[in-house]
Enzyme design. Structure first.
Site, PDB file in Angstrom:
ATOM      1  N   LYS A  35      -1.138  42.554 -47.994  1.00 49.20           N
ATOM      2  CA  LYS A  35      -0.320  41.782 -47.039  1.00 49.20           C
ATOM      3  C   LYS A  35      -0.248  40.294 -47.348  1.00 49.20           C
ATOM      4  CE  LYS A  35      -0.603  44.871 -43.148  1.00 49.20           C
ATOM      5  NZ  LYS A  35      -1.047  45.128 -41.780  1.00 49.20           N
ATOM      6  N   ASP A  66       3.870  42.892 -37.607  1.00 51.91           N
ATOM      7  CA  ASP A  66       2.567  43.145 -36.972  1.00 51.91           C
ATOM      8  C   ASP A  66       2.378  42.273 -35.732  1.00 51.91           C
ATOM      9  OD1 ASP A  66       1.576  45.143 -38.612  1.00 51.91           O
ATOM     10  OD2 ASP A  66       0.538  43.773 -39.972  1.00 51.91           O
TER      11      ASP A  66
HETATM   12  P1  NDP Z   1      -7.598  43.399 -44.867  1.00 50.97           P
HETATM   13  O1  NDP Z   1      -8.187  44.140 -46.014  1.00 50.97           O
HETATM   14  O2  NDP Z   1      -6.562  42.366 -45.121  1.00 50.97           O
HETATM   15  O3  NDP Z   1      -8.790  42.666 -44.057  1.00 50.97           O
HETATM   16  C1  NDP Z   1      -9.926  43.361 -43.651  1.00 50.97           C
HETATM   17  C2  NDP Z   1     -10.826  42.453 -42.812  1.00 50.97           C
HETATM   18  O4  NDP Z   1     -11.905  43.239 -42.329  1.00 50.97           O
HETATM   19  C3  NDP Z   1     -11.442  41.304 -43.590  1.00 50.97           C
HETATM   20  O5  NDP Z   1     -11.619  40.224 -42.714  1.00 50.97           O
HETATM   21  C4  NDP Z   1     -12.802  41.867 -44.026  1.00 50.97           C
HETATM   22  O6  NDP Z   1     -13.817  40.884 -44.133  1.00 50.97           O
HETATM   23  C5  NDP Z   1     -13.133  42.736 -42.841  1.00 50.97           C
HETATM   24  N1  NDP Z   1     -13.978  43.860 -43.255  1.00 50.97           N
HETATM   25  C6  NDP Z   1     -13.663  44.836 -44.122  1.00 50.97           C
HETATM   26  N2  NDP Z   1     -14.695  45.704 -44.234  1.00 50.97           N
HETATM   27  C7  NDP Z   1     -15.673  45.248 -43.424  1.00 50.97           C
HETATM   28  C8  NDP Z   1     -16.982  45.693 -43.106  1.00 50.97           C
HETATM   29  N3  NDP Z   1     -17.488  46.799 -43.668  1.00 50.97           N
HETATM   30  N4  NDP Z   1     -17.723  44.978 -42.240  1.00 50.97           N
HETATM   31  C9  NDP Z   1     -17.216  43.850 -41.662  1.00 50.97           C
HETATM   32  N5  NDP Z   1     -15.982  43.377 -41.923  1.00 50.97           N
HETATM   33  C10 NDP Z   1     -15.211  44.070 -42.789  1.00 50.97           C
HETATM   34  O7  NDP Z   1      -7.079  44.491 -43.837  1.00 50.97           O
HETATM   35  P2  NDP Z   1      -5.949  44.328 -42.695  1.00 50.97           P
HETATM   36  O8  NDP Z   1      -6.183  43.043 -42.025  1.00 50.97           O
HETATM   37  O9  NDP Z   1      -4.623  44.613 -43.250  1.00 50.97           O
HETATM   38  O10 NDP Z   1      -6.316  45.565 -41.712  1.00 50.97           O
HETATM   39  C11 NDP Z   1      -7.464  45.561 -40.897  1.00 50.97           C
HETATM   40  C12 NDP Z   1      -7.470  46.813 -40.030  1.00 50.97           C
HETATM   41  O11 NDP Z   1      -6.398  46.758 -39.095  1.00 50.97           O
HETATM   42  C13 NDP Z   1      -7.269  48.112 -40.806  1.00 50.97           C
HETATM   43  O12 NDP Z   1      -8.102  49.103 -40.249  1.00 50.97           O
HETATM   44  C14 NDP Z   1      -5.831  48.470 -40.576  1.00 50.97           C
HETATM   45  O13 NDP Z   1      -5.575  49.859 -40.656  1.00 50.97           O
HETATM   46  C15 NDP Z   1      -5.652  47.966 -39.145  1.00 50.97           C
HETATM   47  N6  NDP Z   1      -4.253  47.673 -38.824  1.00 50.97           N
HETATM   48  C16 NDP Z   1      -3.670  48.343 -37.798  1.00 50.97           C
HETATM   49  C17 NDP Z   1      -2.379  48.066 -37.444  1.00 50.97           C
HETATM   50  C18 NDP Z   1      -1.752  48.790 -36.296  1.00 50.97           C
HETATM   51  O14 NDP Z   1      -0.536  48.725 -36.179  1.00 50.97           O
HETATM   52  N7  NDP Z   1      -2.521  49.437 -35.459  1.00 50.97           N
HETATM   53  C19 NDP Z   1      -1.567  47.086 -38.179  1.00 50.97           C
HETATM   54  C20 NDP Z   1      -2.296  46.404 -39.208  1.00 50.97           C
HETATM   55  C21 NDP Z   1      -3.583  46.718 -39.548  1.00 50.97           C
HETATM   56  P3  NDP Z   1     -14.063  40.038 -45.505  1.00 50.97           P
HETATM   57  O15 NDP Z   1     -13.084  38.904 -45.469  1.00 50.97           O
HETATM   58  O16 NDP Z   1     -15.481  39.580 -45.379  1.00 50.97           O
HETATM   59  O17 NDP Z   1     -13.840  40.987 -46.648  1.00 50.97           O
END
Ligand code: NDP
Length: 273
Positions: free
Chosen positions: A67, A103
């Site tokens: 994204k 979003d």
């Molecule tokens: P990204 O990969 O861009 O970001 C993920 C975020 O989560 C980062 O801040 C990362 O932290 C953190 N993270 C990942 N794994 C862990 C972990 N094990 N423990 C703690 N923090 C963690 O993903 P998105 O922002 O695109 O998506 C995030 C979630 O939102 C997904 O589950 C996605 O499916 C959901 N989503 C749902 C939507 C809906 O319409 N319902 C729309 C968009 C997304 P770090 O920076 O430290 O890596």
């Protein structure tokens, strides 16, 4: 009618519900659309985007992990996507790749339906990825008081500066959740039923709302714990359908009618229950 081709591009996308949503709209609106989930290795985005205009794509949805990194690869980025610094929709038009963000609109739509007032309210966003950016952009427009916590401090601080939010790490999530009116899980924790960004025993303020962007399972550990602590809860499925509705509008010019959106939401809720 000539069929259109679209896809959700990401990694992982195998379990995405987007194909089911677009299939449901396509059938009900009698608009032939072939919509697939395409797994793309992170290093291959530029190559795939470069080739896309020569293929008959109408558009893409873009998800984890593309994204943010897709922005510099596009020919044009529209206002909401620029504000969020994240793109979740691409429209291919006359060989040009145009980026949008639905979003933010999708995030707000269920809150509006619930009549949640956000102005001046304390919003705590957990996670600092592409979805968190859209959430913060939406909440900033609504004039909520913003705080973002993330696993890695540097990303939280970057978003803090970009959106005028206080920033910190997830270590503080339990304490700060107890003071917030709205707590949003924008991490993937809870997907598949495992994990939560909040420590066990987290308290919630009276009347607070816990909003999980994760939609599978419908009742994530984050939502289950919030419910147990007396908070109101909202899962990510309504947002998913709302952002898909806005995507449809970008690709086809008109959004599916509200009654149809509700019907599709209930149909999908049935499959997740
Ligand atoms: P990204 O990969 O861009 O970001 C993920 C975020 O989560 C980062 O801040 C990362 O932290 C953190 N993270 C990942 N794994 C862990 C972990 N094990 N423990 C703690 N923090 C963690 O993903 P998105 O922002 O695109 O998506 C995030 C979630 O939102 C997904 O589950 C996605 O499916 C959901 N989503 C749902 C939507 C809906 O319409 N319902 C729309 C968009 C997304 P770090 O920076 O430290 O890596």
């Amino acid at each position: 009618m000539r069929p259109h081709f679209a896809a959700v591009i990401g990694d992982p996308v195998r379990r995405s519900l987007s194909p089911a949503i677009f299939r449901a709209f396509s059938l009900r609106l009698d608009r032939p659309l072939h919509y697939r989930a395409v797994t793309l290795e992170p290093g291959r985005l530029a190559e795939a985007l470069g080739r896309a205009p020569s293929l008959p794509w109408l558009g893409w949805n873009v998800t984890i992990p593309f994204k943010v990194r897709i922005l510099p690869l596009l020919d044009r980025v529209e206002g909401e996507a620029l504000a969020a610094g994240a793109v979740n929709v691409v429209r291919f038009e006359h060989g040009r790749r145009i980026g949008y963000n639905t979003d933010a609109e999708g995030f707000l739509a269920p809150l509006r339906r619930m009549g949640v007032a956000l102005r001046g309210k304390k919003a705590l966003v957990l996670g600092a990825g592409g979805a968190a950016r859209a959430v913060l952009a939406a909440l900033r427009v609504e004039e909520a008081e913003l705080r973002v916590l993330n696993r890695s401090r540097a990303s939280a601080e970057e978003l803090g500066r970009a959106f005028g939010a206080a920033a910190g790490t997830l270590d503080e999530a339990g304490r700060l959740a107890a003071e917030a009116d709205l707590v949003v899980n924008a991490t993937p924790l809870g997907q598949g039923g495992e994990g939560s960004p909040l420590p066990p025993g987290t308290r919630f303020k009276k009347g607070a709302l816990a909003y999980d962007l994760v939609y599978r399972p419908a009742r994530t550990p984050f939502l289950a714990a919030a419910e147990q602590a007396g908070a109101r809860t909202l899962g990510g499925l309504a947002m998913l359908v709302a952002q898909a509705t806005a995507t449809w509008r970008i690709w086809f010019g008109a959004a599916p009618p509200p009654a149809m959106q509700g019907e599709v939401l209930r149909e999908l809720e049935g499959t997740l229950a």
